[in-house]
Write a protein that holds these residues in place. Structure first.
Motif, PDB file in Angstrom:
ATOM      1  N   VAL A 444      37.148  41.701  48.147  1.00 18.37           N
ATOM      2  CA  VAL A 444      37.003  40.439  48.876  1.00 18.37           C
ATOM      3  C   VAL A 444      35.545  39.974  48.844  1.00 18.37           C
ATOM      4  O   VAL A 444      35.252  38.791  48.617  1.00 18.37           O
ATOM      5  N   GLY A 445      34.620  40.903  49.045  1.00 24.87           N
ATOM      6  CA  GLY A 445      33.208  40.546  49.009  1.00 24.87           C
ATOM      7  C   GLY A 445      32.762  40.073  47.643  1.00 24.87           C
ATOM      8  O   GLY A 445      32.021  39.081  47.517  1.00 24.87           O
ATOM      9  N   ALA A 446      33.213  40.761  46.588  1.00 23.48           N
ATOM     10  CA  ALA A 446      32.851  40.368  45.227  1.00 23.48           C
ATOM     11  C   ALA A 446      33.437  39.000  44.892  1.00 23.48           C
ATOM     12  O   ALA A 446      32.762  38.133  44.308  1.00 23.48           O
ATOM     13  N   PHE A 447      34.675  38.782  45.274  1.00 20.66           N
ATOM     14  CA  PHE A 447      35.323  37.501  45.024  1.00 20.66           C
ATOM     15  C   PHE A 447      34.597  36.386  45.771  1.00 20.66           C
ATOM     16  O   PHE A 447      34.362  35.298  45.223  1.00 20.66           O
ATOM     17  N   GLY A 448      34.218  36.642  46.999  1.00 20.18           N
ATOM     18  CA  GLY A 448      33.492  35.649  47.776  1.00 20.18           C
ATOM     19  C   GLY A 448      32.167  35.284  47.141  1.00 20.18           C
ATOM     20  O   GLY A 448      31.784  34.102  47.121  1.00 20.18           O
ATOM     21  N   ALA A 449      31.469  36.281  46.603  1.00 17.95           N
ATOM     22  CA  ALA A 449      30.189  36.011  45.948  1.00 17.95           C
ATOM     23  C   ALA A 449      30.367  35.150  44.713  1.00 17.95           C
ATOM     24  O   ALA A 449      29.577  34.230  44.451  1.00 17.95           O
ATOM     25  N   VAL A 450      31.427  35.420  43.946  1.00 17.28           N
ATOM     26  CA  VAL A 450      31.693  34.629  42.750  1.00 17.28           C
ATOM     27  C   VAL A 450      32.093  33.205  43.137  1.00 17.28           C
ATOM     28  O   VAL A 450      31.653  32.229  42.522  1.00 17.28           O
ATOM     29  N   CYS A 451      32.918  33.068  44.168  1.00 15.36           N
ATOM     30  CA  CYS A 451      33.302  31.741  44.651  1.00 15.36           C
ATOM     31  C   CYS A 451      32.075  30.933  45.071  1.00 15.36           C
ATOM     32  O   CYS A 451      31.962  29.736  44.778  1.00 15.36           O
ATOM     33  N   ALA A 452      31.155  31.595  45.767  1.00 14.37           N
ATOM     34  CA  ALA A 452      29.959  30.904  46.231  1.00 14.37           C
ATOM     35  C   ALA A 452      29.153  30.362  45.063  1.00 14.37           C
ATOM     36  O   ALA A 452      28.667  29.226  45.102  1.00 14.37           O
ATOM     37  N   GLU A 453      29.049  31.173  44.026  1.00 16.33           N
ATOM     38  CA  GLU A 453      28.279  30.716  42.871  1.00 16.33           C
ATOM     39  C   GLU A 453      28.973  29.554  42.171  1.00 16.33           C
ATOM     40  O   GLU A 453      28.330  28.563  41.793  1.00 16.33           O
ATOM     41  N   LEU A 454      30.269  29.657  41.994  1.00 17.37           N
ATOM     42  CA  LEU A 454      31.004  28.585  41.319  1.00 17.37           C
ATOM     43  C   LEU A 454      30.988  27.292  42.128  1.00 17.37           C
ATOM     44  O   LEU A 454      30.983  26.196  41.564  1.00 17.37           O
ATOM     45  N   ALA A 455      30.973  27.429  43.449  1.00 19.91           N
ATOM     46  CA  ALA A 455      30.942  26.248  44.318  1.00 19.91           C
ATOM     47  C   ALA A 455      29.534  25.679  44.492  1.00 19.91           C
ATOM     48  O   ALA A 455      29.360  24.642  45.132  1.00 19.91           O
ATOM     49  N   GLY A 456      28.557  26.382  43.944  1.00 23.26           N
ATOM     50  CA  GLY A 456      27.176  25.906  44.060  1.00 23.26           C
ATOM     51  C   GLY A 456      26.550  26.146  45.402  1.00 23.26           C
ATOM     52  O   GLY A 456      25.615  25.448  45.810  1.00 23.26           O
ATOM     53  N   HIS A 457      27.056  27.165  46.128  1.00 20.92           N
ATOM     54  CA  HIS A 457      26.527  27.456  47.459  1.00 20.92           C
ATOM     55  C   HIS A 457      25.483  28.586  47.362  1.00 20.92           C
ATOM     56  O   HIS A 457      25.773  29.721  47.561  1.00 20.92           O
TER      57      HIS A 457
END
Length: 457
Positions: A444-457
């Protein structure tokens, strides 16, 4: 709908390409031994013993040193939390202790002899008890089991056709290799060496489309409807409320047999989706995890189907039925199946899997929501998928449109570099009895980090 020239899954293409390039470089730099193995002559076509291994989106295949429980270690000594689990083959973890003991025990007693042993009798009773149908046969793969069951269905109904749902997956059964395009059935693109128009023998409609199903069955020339309870080998599609009841009613009214293929949806719970939700198939197929990773599959039938088969055999011409293979129903399969059914595929293990799968589903959904991505999460028991499109999906056409290969490949490699392995197909993740809360939280943490990068956050 979610893909444009400059965005895929709501994410800018340039962001996807940047992530993919960077993560590919990190992967390659950290795995010199796997890189050398991939570059060395192997004797295998395209360098792999099974061409499906080319579907992993990493720059090259990592080489596995060992797998235990819910962890894989590669030859470069990277330990990965494994949520792929052999694409369901090791759904209960790698080498469960009872199965490993049974394999060692049987190895000293012979591996194949085309005769039953004492384990076979026990497995037969366990299959009846666990899945409810009274008569069973053993095959080596679910593809074989589906093929044999469909042959039987055609024989006892004296009907030529089968019906499948668009986006279905039943192994490499020829008749199921069709898809809908512009409202008509065609051979699936990419089939190698296919010389027939498979649409001549197979009807295809969308999952959850009851009017289309009823119209297709109306001519009463369909021997069998073969379906997964949930479409799984696409972006996951759940059945609409009442769909399975209506499917069963329509098949019975038209004299059509119903085959439920649980090879992926065995993740649902003890007895699979069929037992959990009270489905009533005429034929039932289960492969992959039924023997804890040893190649094996089973197919079962109702008493009525068995009686019709017995009557058919009395009238058919003598000769090979086209059903069965020499290595099917061997004693190694029975040893592994007995251990799996008695000691691994238990209510306690399913309860643990369900609990942690709920935790994974909630964590992934929260990450998607937190970063404002137009994605969703689908789950059936211990099987979880994130889908890079809005949902839920209603049918195979929507599932195909939701598939975003470039985006999914970038996410996959990024997760590997963060110590998490998911399936190379459809972002599928499985929670096994060996999976820990820490592993779920790490994913979950790894997925969240990848999502943040893709979303530009």
């Amino acid at each position: 709908m979610q893909q444009t020239s400059d965005r895929i899954g709501g994410v800018p293409v340039r962001s996807i390409e940047a992530l993919r390039a960077r993560e590919a470089a990190i992967f390659a730099a950290s795995r010199p031994r796997s890189a050398a193995a991939a570059a060395a002559p192997s004797g295998f076509l395209d360098g792999v013993p099974l061409h499906w291994m080319l579907d992993w989106p990493m720059p090259f295949r990592m080489v596995v040193a060992q797998a235990r429980g819910a962890t894989i270690t590669d030859i470069d000594d990277h330990r990965l939390d494994d949520f792929c689990l052999g694409d369901t083959g090791s759904m209960f973890g790698h080498s469960p202790a009872p199965v490993a003991r049974a394999i060692r025990r049987q190895a000293g007693r012979g591996l194949t002899y085309m005769l039953p042993n004492e384990d076979a009798a026990v497995v037969g009773r366990l299959l009846v008890e666990r899945f409810g149908l009274p008569f069973w046969q053993v095959a080596t793969t679910a593809t074989d089991a589906n093929r044999f069951a469909l042959r039987l269905a055609r024989a006892i109904t004296d009907r030529p056709k089968i019906l499948v749902f668009n986006g279905c997956y039943h192994g490499s059964v020829d008749e199921t290799m069709v898809r809908l395009r512009d409202g008509r059935a065609i051979n699936r693109p990419g089939l190698a060496g296919e010389f027939r128009d498979l649409a001549q023998a197979t009807m295809i409609v969308e999952f959850n489309d009851l009017p289309a199903l009823e119209a297709a069955l109306a001519a009463r020339d369909v021997a069998c409807v073969i379906t997964e309870p949930v479409l799984t080998n696409s972006c996951m599609v759940l059945p609409a409320p009442g769909f399975h009841d209506a499917l069963r009613r329509a098949t019975r009214e038209t004299g059509t047999l119903l085959l439920i293929d649980e090879t992926h949806t065995i993740s649902t719970g003890l007895g699979g989706y069929t037992r959990t939700f009270g489905l009533e198939p005429d034929l039932f197929v289960l492969g992959k995890p039924v023997a804890g990773g040893v190649p094996a599959a089973v197919w079962g039938m109702t008493e009525e189907v068995a009686m019709r088969w017995e009557a058919y055999q009395k009238t058919k011409e003598q000769g090979y039925s086209g059903m069965g293979t020499t290595l099917s129903a061997n004693p190694l399969q029975f040893a592994a199946m007995r251990a799996t059914l008695e000691e691994v595929m238990t209510a306690e293990n399913y309860a643990r899997m369900e609990r942690f799968a709920e935790r994974l589903e909630a964590g992934l959904s929260a990450a998607i929501g937190r970063h404002g991505l137009p994605w969703h999460v689908a789950r059936v028991g211990a099987r979880v998928e994130f889908i890079c499109a809005p949902g839920p999906l209603a049918n195979g056409a929507e599932a195909e449109a939701a598939h975003a290969p470039a985006l999914e490949a970038a996410i996959h490699v990024a997760l590997v570099n963060r110590g998490c392995l998911i399936a190379p197909f459809h972002n599928m993740m499985l929670v096994s009895p060996a999976t820990t809360a820490r592993q779920v939280d790490r994913l979950v943490g790894a997925f969240g980090a990848v999502c943040a990068e893709l979303a530009g956050h």
